[in-house]
Design an enzyme around this catalytic site. Structure first.
Site, PDB file in Angstrom:
ATOM      1  N   ASP A 188       0.803  -1.223   0.000  1.00 51.31           N
ATOM      2  CA  ASP A 188       0.000   0.000   0.000  1.00 51.31           C
ATOM      3  C   ASP A 188       0.838   1.275   0.000  1.00 51.31           C
ATOM      4  OD1 ASP A 188      -2.358  -1.424   0.027  1.00 51.31           O
ATOM      5  OD2 ASP A 188      -2.521  -1.436   2.215  1.00 51.31           O
ATOM      6  N   MET A 230      -6.413  -2.643  -4.114  1.00 49.74           N
ATOM      7  CA  MET A 230      -6.193  -2.596  -2.673  1.00 49.74           C
ATOM      8  C   MET A 230      -5.846  -1.173  -2.227  1.00 49.74           C
ATOM      9  SD  MET A 230      -4.328  -6.151  -1.628  1.00 49.74           S
ATOM     10  CE  MET A 230      -5.268  -7.665  -1.545  1.00 49.74           C
ATOM     11  N   GLY A 602      23.973  -0.146 -23.033  1.00 55.16           N
ATOM     12  CA  GLY A 602      24.352   0.924 -22.111  1.00 55.16           C
ATOM     13  C   GLY A 602      25.508   1.772 -22.582  1.00 55.16           C
ATOM     14  N   HIS A 690      18.285  -5.637 -28.756  1.00 54.83           N
ATOM     15  CA  HIS A 690      17.284  -4.574 -28.718  1.00 54.83           C
ATOM     16  C   HIS A 690      16.015  -4.937 -27.976  1.00 54.83           C
ATOM     17  CE1 HIS A 690      19.956  -2.875 -31.728  1.00 54.83           C
ATOM     18  NE2 HIS A 690      19.327  -1.721 -31.561  1.00 54.83           N
ATOM     19  N   VAL A 691      15.934  -6.175 -27.485  1.00 51.81           N
ATOM     20  CA  VAL A 691      14.780  -6.516 -26.645  1.00 51.81           C
ATOM     21  C   VAL A 691      14.765  -5.631 -25.400  1.00 51.81           C
ATOM     22  CG1 VAL A 691      15.949  -8.293 -25.283  1.00 51.81           C
ATOM     23  CG2 VAL A 691      13.493  -8.448 -25.685  1.00 51.81           C
ATOM     24  N   GLN A 692      15.936  -5.093 -25.025  1.00 55.09           N
ATOM     25  CA  GLN A 692      16.018  -4.217 -23.852  1.00 55.09           C
ATOM     26  C   GLN A 692      15.304  -2.881 -24.069  1.00 55.09           C
ATOM     27  OE1 GLN A 692      20.376  -4.481 -22.296  1.00 55.09           O
ATOM     28  NE2 GLN A 692      20.360  -5.409 -24.316  1.00 55.09           N
TER      29      GLN A 692
END
Length: 818
Positions: A188, A230, A602, A690-692
């Site tokens: 929460d 919730m 990166g 390139h999936v990143q």
């Protein structure tokens, strides 16, 4: 005379209220084994939350690093009272492979016995038998309050046990003090004193996933969906979920609607349907009420829409789905950092030290007085009970306030046709473009920019395909409905190119600025966006049309832009990498012992490799910022062989940043590990590629992009009002008005780009100082690299409520997120 930067920093860092806590040590070296002979107990209590296992793992392994024995206390306080098989000494392998698991492997239970002194007496006896005098409690405010009560009674409990001859004089002397450190595990995010609690970010992921899935069926049938989430006493999940999913309406306990809310809701939804919007999402926190205290339920909202608007409406109660599933990357890192710091806090504790809670503020771990935080958390509920909702929101902290203010801004937005622009004021044109590689969050920023700008009466232009699109005339007016549904979409819907302003010609760009009569520009992108902003600022003396307010928003998975601790898109990328690493490791289940070598993106920035390494439990992460050689690689091979042969670990994971070293390539490391690791383990190489950059934006990136763009438009509006000339065009004539808007610690801060030049390594395209490097030793310690000295990252500081502080989620996620 003050510069614009000084003015903005004053606004960003003005002090309001704070929880006063004692300053501590930062940067202290902690050698291994210096706390040998001590015992630590760790337990989870109350409701479970994703990320608890990461905290448990970190407590165990940091305890081992310092030379301690660590015990699991299973089933929370109930296990402490019952004793016996519920108190078990942890081993290295007992916390192997739990990082990606939801819930808590040591169990959690609510305990009535512990509420009575007799139960606490039994619990104290059980702890003394194992000489456990240091406890890490992971739970909500009730669990933490119980632990503090236990600590205060400890001496009296031992005296009673001694009198009853349950313990000896020697045991009484050895266990005379009990130290307590708390970690807040609650989906929460209802605990005052920390930007984010363990589990909140993962719960937001479950909500976003559910809404994204529901949206497809709602679009097909033009339905409205009412989702109950919730939040019995805190509306954080519903509020941030509404921001991230473009919800039409949200009901939360802290912001109850007035008595005419039914009319307003129906009017708003009718207006949206007239604009051909095919779906409406409404989020209802389970504790939602109106301003008289009457409950607002999902079923009541559904009945209203069905009866009055004749809408085909469905109700979905997400329930405990929000607590389940694998923890997000942020929660894994958060739990790991908090757990490690908890052990260090226990090591520093004295009988006079008050019990503390480990919290995340901005990008730092801090120790916060437990009692003060609990009192403040209870004060929130007291304010709501007294119908003082404004005070309740204030006590929630600035992060909550900023989320609510942003939602209010966007929820009050009306289509341009409803806005009556003043005829005596010139109409200003402002534009947005993306630059550099695509990253998740670009579209959320674009949507927020367009809608906020339209309501302020601006003509909004979308520049497609970066500067190439500007020069070729691929510039389109942006409308209210054009950006509907953009927040949850990955990539760049405006189109983006890898180029800088200088590449295409600054003179040509200046001519196009004049042609389109631009009075403001927002550039959303990576290092190219920052670099282009610098180039445009430098060329202002030659080209007057460039003398307009320009805001650069850092958006790149590499997180290599100066002036911001976290870039838009990085959180999604870390989650993608972490998910892939989980699957890679899972693929080897049941096979022979295997080590995976994975390469991340990166550039020269090792942020992705480091943070993904922490989140996925990597054995090593090689980056350019931390030099390594063949001897280091060989040592890591031996370390992996030792873990596999002696610690019962069957799989290993090594990450390498793509530019870590030009000679030690991913293929070279794979071959070296394969040769030197044989016959103990085999290796497999994975180039993540390139999936990143793909996938759907994470809740953090949707929320972060929305708030960055909204704040950027507000600043741009101020500059336009200040620098408008009598005949209409805006001419700032000042490079101080080309700024980068980023998050520094917990503050959204505008910094003139030219001030950032000295802090930038332009060759490697990274900031010269990067906050996350201080997490590198932790990654090694959690992977059993015991030869590394640990540099503490905790600082004792004030938990301030500042004007522009934000939760980071990787931090503050708020973290973001850290």
């Amino acid at each position: 005379m003050e510069t614009h930067s000084q003015r903005m920093k004053k606004r960003s860092f003005s002090r309001k209220a704070s929880i006063n806590i004692e300053l501590g040590k930062e940067g202290q070296l902690v050698p291994p084994g210096i706390w040998a002979g001590n015992s630590i107990g760790v337990f989870t209590s109350g409701g479970d939350s994703q990320g608890m296992n990461a905290a448990v793992r970190a407590v165990v392994r940091m305890g081992f690093y310092l030379g301690c024995k660590v015990y699991f206390i299973k089933e929370g306080y109930q296990g402490m009272v019952d004793g016996g098989i519920n108190i078990v000494e942890a081993t290295w392998s007992s916390v192997s492979g739990i990082l990606q698991m939801g819930g808590t492997i040591i169990g959690s239970a609510r305990c009535k016995d512990f509420r009575e002194r007799k139960g606490r007496l039994t619990a104290a006896n059980n702890l003394v038998q194992y000489q456990i005098t240091n406890l890490v409690v992971i739970g909500g405010d009730g669990s933490l309050t119980g632990a503090d009560c236990f600590r205060q009674e400890w001496s009296g409990l031992l005296d009673e046990l001694l009198q009853n001859k349950s313990i000896t004089e020697q045991q009484r002397a050895n266990c005379k003090n009990l130290n307590i450190v708390g970690l807040v595990g609650s989906i929460d995010n209802d605990f005052c004193g920390t930007d984010m609690t363990i589990g909140t970010d993962s719960a937001l992921h479950r909500i976003i996933e559910a809404v994204d899935a529901i949206a497809t069926t709602a679009l097909s049938h033009q339905r409205a969906f009412v989702l109950e989430v919730m939040g019995r006493h805190c509306g954080y999940l519903a509020l941030v979920g509404a921001l991230a999913t473009e919800a039409s309406w949200v009901f939360i306990p802290e912001w109850p609607p007035g008595g005419d809310w039914q009319d307003k809701l129906c009017k708003k939804l009718s207006a949206e349907r007239q604009l051909l919007q095919r779906l409406n999402i409404i989020l209802v926190a389970e504790g939602a009420i109106d301003d008289t205290g009457n409950p607002i339920t999902a079923e009541a909202v559904k009945q209203l829409l069905s009866d009055r608007l004749k809408m085909d409406t469905r109700v979905t109660v997400l329930g405990h789905v929000q607590r389940g599933g694998s923890p997000s990357a942020f929660d894994r890192i958060l739990g790991s950092r908090m757990g490690a710091e908890a052990v260090l806090a226990l090591m520093d504790a004295t009988p006079e030290t008050p019990a503390c809670v480990i919290s995340i503020v901005g990008n730092s771990t801090v120790r916060v007085p437990l009692v003060e935080c609990v009192q403040r958390t209870k004060a929130v509920q007291a304010a709501m009970d007294a119908r003082n909702f404004e005070e309740a929101v204030r006590l929630r902290g600035k992060s909550f306030q900023n989320n609510l203010n942003t939602y209010r801004l966007l929820s009050k937005l009306r289509p341009p046709s409803i806005i009556k622009n003043s005829t005596d004021k010139p109409q200003h044109n402002i534009a947005i473009m993306n630059l550099g590689s695509p990253a998740c969050g670009m579209n959320a920023a674009a949507r927020s920019f367009v809608r906020v700008a339209l309501t302020k009466g601006y003509n909004v232009l979308g520049i497609n395909d970066s500067f190439d699109g500007l020069l070729s005339g691929n510039v389109t007016p942006m409308t209210w409905t054009k950006v509907q549904g953009w927040s949850g979409t990955g990539g760049s819907l405006l189109g983006t190119q890898k180029q800088s302003a200088q590449d295409v010609g600054i003179g040509k760009i200046a001519l196009k600025f004049s042609e389109y009569k631009l009075d403001g520009l927002m550039i959303v992108g990576g290092f190219q966006a920052f670099l282009s902003a610098c180039q445009l600022a430098d060329a202002r003396e030659m080209f007057p049309s460039l003398c307009i307010p320009i805001v650069a928003i850092p958006c790149t998975i590499s997180n290599n832009v100066p002036g911001s601790d976290i870039s838009l898109g990085a959180d999604t990328a870390i989650n993608e990498i972490t998910d892939i690493c989980d699957r890679i490791k899972q693929s080897a289940t049941g096979t022979k012992r295997r080590v995976f070598i994975a390469e991340t993106m990166g550039g020269y920035c090792g942020y992705l490799a480091t943070m993904a390494g922490l989140a996925s439990g990597a054995d090593a992460a090689y980056i350019n910022e931390e030099k390594f050689g063949v001897i280091d690689l060989k040592q890591d091979v031996e370390h992996l062989k030792d873990k596999i042969l002696n610690a019962g670990v069957l799989r290993g994971l090594v990450l390498r940043n793509e530019m870590a070293n030009e000679n030690y390539t991913t293929e070279f490391i794979n071959q070296l590990f394969s040769e030197e690791g044989y016959p103990v383990f085999t290796t497999r190489m994975n180039i993540l590629g390139h999936v990143q950059q793909g996938g759907y934006p994470s809740p953090f990136d949707r929320n972060y992009g929305t708030k960055l763009a909204a704040k950027g438009v507000e600043w741009m509006s101020e500059m336009i009002a200040t620098f408008s000339t009598p005949n209409g065009p805006v001419r700032t004539g000042n490079a101080d008005n080309v700024v980068l808007l980023g998050m520094l610690k917990r503050h959204l801060t505008f910094t003139p780009v030219q001030e950032l030049a000295e802090a930038t390594d332009y060759v490697k395209r990274i900031p010269k100082e990067q906050w996350w490097l201080k997490l590198r030793p932790l990654l090694r310690i959690l992977a059993k690299h015991s030869e590394v000295n640990y540099e503490t990252v905790a600082e004792m500081a004030n938990i301030d409520e500042d004007e522009d502080e934000e939760s980071s989620t990787l931090f503050s996620n708020d973290d973001l997120h850290d």
